[in-house]
Design a protein around this motif. Structure first.
Motif, short mmCIF file in Angstrom:
data_model
loop_
_atom_site.label_atom_id
_atom_site.label_comp_id
_atom_site.label_asym_id
_atom_site.label_seq_id
_atom_site.Cartn_x
_atom_site.Cartn_y
_atom_site.Cartn_z
N ALA A 147 0.84 -1.21 0.00
CA ALA A 147 0.00 0.00 0.00
C ALA A 147 0.87 1.25 0.00
O ALA A 147 0.61 2.22 -0.74
CB ALA A 147 -0.92 -0.01 1.22
N GLU A 148 1.94 1.24 0.79
CA GLU A 148 2.83 2.41 0.85
C GLU A 148 3.56 2.60 -0.48
O GLU A 148 3.77 3.72 -0.93
CB GLU A 148 3.84 2.26 2.00
N ALA A 149 3.96 1.49 -1.08
CA ALA A 149 4.67 1.58 -2.37
C ALA A 149 3.75 2.19 -3.43
O ALA A 149 4.17 3.04 -4.22
CB ALA A 149 5.16 0.21 -2.80
N GLU A 150 2.49 1.78 -3.41
CA GLU A 150 1.55 2.33 -4.39
C GLU A 150 1.32 3.82 -4.12
O GLU A 150 1.33 4.63 -5.03
CB GLU A 150 0.23 1.56 -4.34
N LYS A 151 1.14 4.14 -2.85
CA LYS A 151 0.87 5.53 -2.46
C LYS A 151 2.02 6.45 -2.89
O LYS A 151 1.79 7.57 -3.34
CB LYS A 151 0.68 5.58 -0.94
N HIS A 152 3.25 5.97 -2.76
CA HIS A 152 4.40 6.83 -3.03
C HIS A 152 4.98 6.60 -4.43
O HIS A 152 6.01 7.17 -4.78
CB HIS A 152 5.48 6.64 -1.96
N GLY A 153 4.31 5.75 -5.21
CA GLY A 153 4.72 5.53 -6.60
C GLY A 153 6.12 4.97 -6.75
O GLY A 153 6.86 5.35 -7.65
N VAL A 154 6.50 4.06 -5.84
CA VAL A 154 7.86 3.49 -5.95
C VAL A 154 7.79 2.06 -6.48
O VAL A 154 6.80 1.35 -6.29
CB VAL A 154 8.63 3.53 -4.61
N ASP A 155 8.85 1.67 -7.15
CA ASP A 155 8.95 0.30 -7.67
C ASP A 155 9.58 -0.59 -6.60
O ASP A 155 10.56 -0.19 -5.96
CB ASP A 155 9.89 0.24 -8.88
N ILE A 156 9.02 -1.79 -6.44
CA ILE A 156 9.71 -2.81 -5.63
C ILE A 156 10.22 -3.86 -6.60
O ILE A 156 9.44 -4.59 -7.22
CB ILE A 156 8.77 -3.43 -4.58
N LEU A 157 11.52 -3.86 -6.79
CA LEU A 157 12.15 -4.74 -7.79
C LEU A 157 12.73 -5.95 -7.09
O LEU A 157 13.55 -5.81 -6.17
CB LEU A 157 13.25 -3.96 -8.52
#
Ligand code: NDP
Ligand code: MG
Length: 387
Positions: free
Chosen positions: A136-146
């Motif tokens: 949820a935090e990754a989506e909110k902050h627009g970051v990629d989890i690679l």
């Protein structure tokens, strides 16, 4: 311009291999922060060589020595969990490689995401314990989890080619050093045998997880969160050669597989250079004369897989409890205080005693994690004193 990276866990197996990838591409990547647990000597050596802006050491009692070693070099020395978090959120970093071992990586990883850093994720325990929150935090902050984990890197690359009509993700597993052994044979295995992985040289904790197959269980949960697939759509296939790193099956029956030598520098490089792919000087895979074989996992001898599917399906704080109990039980095994089968037995018992909190926040996850560690030690002591 070079990509600026921060490495959490730089003194470990993944951390050191990440620096080897940096060595291969000195113009592409620049290290701006390094963080480690307690290995001051290696961290000093790395700092002298890569000249980051900041180094963090978890063990605060060693920060003075580290600062002394790096005096006059204009490298900021920080310590403790706040220090790790500072390295994870260093203002210059674009990408944070999370390669500490265990759920201790959760708070720094969440902080990095909230600071807008892309994540090259090796630290799977973070996603197991707090998948919903991290996602949820990754989506909110627009970051990629690679993904750095080889199986997930493989699936990520297959899905980049084709992500429609996916029917199943097939995670491959080497089966570890005890593949083919029965439950009773596993009673007698020793620490040194469990630490001898047939295909990969890794840190001690993940090596024991590979022997119990809890590593694959953690990876099932990791895959669920990374790729947003249902539990029924994730399966595990034992492939002792570790050449196919994982596969994606499609609704028409086609399967895309990702192959490569078992060398973590390949998925690390892909996560670092993504979305680009670069040539390197590593040897190429020669398939001539190789035999690839497959078998179903032995769920009776290795109950960890079923525990992980159960924890994932139930959700809430149960995966965090499973993970923390496993970390504590693996430590006890490494200290030769419990037998090999007792690792998963303790995890199962602790899970069964937990009152699950649904949709937990960070504090509730951390509290469950702490409870599970204590409960594991308590139960192990009771088992030891039982006649
Ligand atoms: P290692 O044990 O080799 O390294 C762990 C790193 O984390 C070291 O830098 C260590 O520091 C640091 N560390 C350990 N405990 C703490 C702590 N309490 N606080 C802060 N830092 C700490 O592990 P690996 O490199 O093998 O694994 C790292 C992560 O990557 C794990 O989550 C693992 O599951 C994952 N992974 C690893 C693979 C591999 O091939 N090794 C493959 C796929 C995933 P120090 O040594 O200075 O104490
Ligand atoms: Mg893996």
């Amino acid at each position: 311009m070079s990509k600026k990276i921060s490495i959490l866990g730089s003194t470990g197996s993944i951390g050191r291999q990440t620096l080897e990838v940096v060595d291969e591409f000195p113009d592409r990547f620049q290290v701006v922060a390094l963080a480690a647990g307690s290995n001051v000597d290696l961290l000093t050596e790395q700092a002298l060589r890569y000249r980051p802006l900041q180094v963090a050491i978890m063990d605060e009692s060693r920060a003075g020595k580290l600062a002394q070693n790096l005096a006059g070099l204009n490298i900021e020395v920080v310590a403790g969990l706040d220090g790790l978090t500072a390295a994870a959120t260093n203002s210059k970093a674009k990408l944070v490689v999370t390669a500490v071992s265990g759920c201790i990586g959760l708070v720094p990883t969440l902080s990095a995401i909230r600071a807008g850093k892309n994540i090259a994720l090796a630290n799977k325990e973070t996603l197991v314990a707090a998948g919903a929150l991290v996602k949820a935090e990754a989506e909110k902050h627009g970051v990629d989890i690679l993904p750095v984990d080889s199986e997930h890197s493989a699936i990520f690359q297959c899905l980049a080619r084709e992500n429609r009509a996916v029917s199943r993700l097939i995670l491959t597993a080497s089966g570890g050093p005890f593949r083919g052994r029965s439950r009773s044979e596993l009673l007698k295995v020793k620490r040194a045998e469990a630490l001898k992985h047939p295909n990969w040289a890794m840190g001690e904790k993940i090596t024991i997880d590979s022997a119990t197959m809890m590593n694959k269980g953690l990876e099932v949960i990791e895959a669920h969160w990374l790729f947003g697939v249902d539990w029924e759509q994730i399966s595990v296939l034992v492939h002792p050669q570790s050449i196919i790193h994982s596969m994606v099956e499609y609704e028409d029956g086609s399967i895309l597989a990702h192959l490569g030598r078992p060398d973590m520098r390949i998925p690390i490089q892909y996560a670092l250079s993504y979305p680009e792919r670069a040539g390197n000087t590593l040897p190429k895979l020669d398939l001539a004369g190789k035999t690839l074989s497959f078998e179903a996992p032995d769920v009776e001898a290795f109950p960890a897989l079923a525990l992980a599917f159960g924890a994932g399906r139930r959700g809430g704080t149960l995966p965090a409890v499973m993970n923390a109990s496993n970390e504590a039980a693996v430590n006890l095994f490494l200290q030769e205080q419990v037998s090999f089968p007792e690792i998963t037995r303790l995890v199962e018992e602790v899970m069964s005693r937990h009152t699950v909190v649904d949709a937990p926040n960070l504090e509730q996850i951390l509290a469950s994690d702490a409870w599970a560690r204590e409960e594991t030690l308590r139960l192990a002591a009771i088992h030891r004193s039982a006649p």
